[in-house]
Design an enzyme around this catalytic site. Sequence first.
Site, PDB file in Angstrom:
ATOM      1  N   HIS A   1       0.822  -1.200   0.000  1.00 56.41           N
ATOM      2  CA  HIS A   1       0.000   0.000   0.000  1.00 56.41           C
ATOM      3  C   HIS A   1       0.866   1.264   0.000  1.00 56.41           C
ATOM      4  O   HIS A   1       2.023   1.248   0.448  1.00 56.41           O
ATOM      5  CB  HIS A   1      -0.930   0.004   1.210  1.00 56.41           C
ATOM      6  CG  HIS A   1      -2.030  -1.006   1.106  1.00 56.41           C
ATOM      7  ND1 HIS A   1      -3.012  -1.145   2.058  1.00 56.41           N
ATOM      8  CD2 HIS A   1      -2.317  -1.928   0.133  1.00 56.41           C
ATOM      9  CE1 HIS A   1      -3.844  -2.111   1.691  1.00 56.41           C
ATOM     10  NE2 HIS A   1      -3.442  -2.601   0.534  1.00 56.41           N
TER      11      HIS A   1
ATOM     12  N   GLU B   1       0.774   3.989   1.772  1.00 54.95           N
ATOM     13  CA  GLU B   1       1.206   4.455   3.097  1.00 54.95           C
ATOM     14  C   GLU B   1       2.400   3.645   3.598  1.00 54.95           C
ATOM     15  O   GLU B   1       3.383   4.195   4.106  1.00 54.95           O
ATOM     16  CB  GLU B   1       0.045   4.348   4.091  1.00 54.95           C
ATOM     17  CG  GLU B   1      -1.178   5.191   3.712  1.00 54.95           C
ATOM     18  CD  GLU B   1      -2.166   4.462   2.837  1.00 54.95           C
ATOM     19  OE1 GLU B   1      -3.339   4.868   2.815  1.00 54.95           O
ATOM     20  OE2 GLU B   1      -1.777   3.469   2.171  1.00 54.95           O
TER      21      GLU B   1
ATOM     22  N   CYS C   1      -5.808   1.280   5.590  1.00 56.72           N
ATOM     23  CA  CYS C   1      -6.253  -0.003   6.119  1.00 56.72           C
ATOM     24  C   CYS C   1      -5.681  -0.179   7.518  1.00 56.72           C
ATOM     25  O   CYS C   1      -4.822   0.598   7.964  1.00 56.72           O
ATOM     26  CB  CYS C   1      -5.805  -1.140   5.202  1.00 56.72           C
ATOM     27  SG  CYS C   1      -4.026  -1.427   5.256  1.00 56.72           S
TER      28      CYS C   1
ATOM     29  N   CYS D   1      -1.702  -0.597   7.626  1.00 54.14           N
ATOM     30  CA  CYS D   1      -0.982   0.678   7.430  1.00 54.14           C
ATOM     31  C   CYS D   1      -1.183   1.599   8.628  1.00 54.14           C
ATOM     32  O   CYS D   1      -0.291   2.364   8.994  1.00 54.14           O
ATOM     33  CB  CYS D   1      -1.458   1.364   6.154  1.00 54.14           C
ATOM     34  SG  CYS D   1      -0.904   0.542   4.633  1.00 54.14           S
TER      35      CYS D   1
END
Length: 346
Positions: free
Chosen positions: A266, A268, A294, A297
Amino acid sequence: MIRIGVTGTFCAGKDSFAKYLVEEKGFSHISLSDIIREELKVRGVEATRESLRVIGNEMREKEGSAVLAKRALARMKKDKDYVITSIRNPLEVKELAGAGRFVLVAVDAQRETRFQRMMSRGRKESEPSTFEEFCIAEDKEMVSHEQGQNIKNCMEMAKFIITNDEHEEQLKKKIDLLLPEAELSLMHKRPSWDEYFNQLRDIVGKRGTCDRGRSGCVIVKDKRVISTGYVGSPPGMAHCDELGHWFKRVIHEDGKITQHCIRTVHAEANAIAQAARHGTPLDGATLYCTMEPCIDCTKLLISAGIKRVVCWKKYHAAEETREMLEEAGVKLEVINEEFEEYLGQK
C-alpha cells in the site's frame, strides 16, 4: 464581489480613484481615515493631518495594527463591490487580503505635482504650507515603526501601480484598463497547505501499478515533504499491471467474505518504508493519503510516530482504523465524505 484597496503617496489621486469607482462603476467607498475621524469626533479632537496620524497610530497600538481594516470589513456586505482608501499599514493590507477577493492598488505621482494639487484643493485639516513641510510630513508616513503608518511598505505590497501625473481623464482610462486585470488576478486561488500536499499526493499516486487503486501517499513535516509512496509491488517483483492481480479471499467472523490483492504494498506502507530506508524520522509528521488507511498501514503509521492523517476520501472498511487512530491520539481528517471506489471492491 471585489474589494479594491488603495494606497499611495500624498495627493497622488487616491480619492479621485475611489470617486470614479463609486460614481461610474457602482462601488461603495470606505475610508480608513474616516474611521479615525469618527474616533476624533468622539474624543472632541480637531481633525488635522497630524491628529489623524497620531490617533491612528494610537488606535493601532491599543487594538492591533489591523484595527482599521477590521472595522472596515465589519461594515461590508457580501454582495457589494468596495473601494477602500487610506491604507497605510502593511497589516491592514494583510487583514483585507485575508478576507478574500481583495486587490491592492498603489497610486503615485511626481512630488512637485502632488504638492501643487494639495495647495489647490483646500482641505478642512491643516496642510503643510511649503514644499519643504510637505516633504517632511510625507516622510513621517512613508516609513514608520511596525504599528504606525508605513506607506512605503504598503506600496511595495500592491499588485498594481498607477502613475497619475496627468489630467483626470487619463486617470479614468487607466482605471478602466486596470479593472479587468484586477478581476483576472482574483481568478487564481492559491492552494492551502493541505490542498497543495493533496495535489502532490494525487500526482504520486499516478505512479501506482495496480489498477484497483492507484493510491498515493505524501508524508510531510514542518511543511516539507520527507517521504512519498504509491501502490506497487516490492522492488524486483512483478507488478499487477504486468501479471494481473494476486487475489486472496478472507472469511470474517460474521461470515462476510472480502477479496484483496496481495501482490502490492500500500502507498502508506511504501512511504513509511522509504523513510526507514533513508533514516528519516517521522515523529510528529502528517500523512496525506488517497483514502483512509487499512488497519495494517494504520498500525505502521502509529508506530512510526505520525500524528495527523489527512485523507481525500473515506474507505469502506475503515471502522477499525478510525477506532485505532482515536485510541492512539492520531488526528484523522477526511476532506470528502464520499467513499473511494475501485475495481473488484468487496
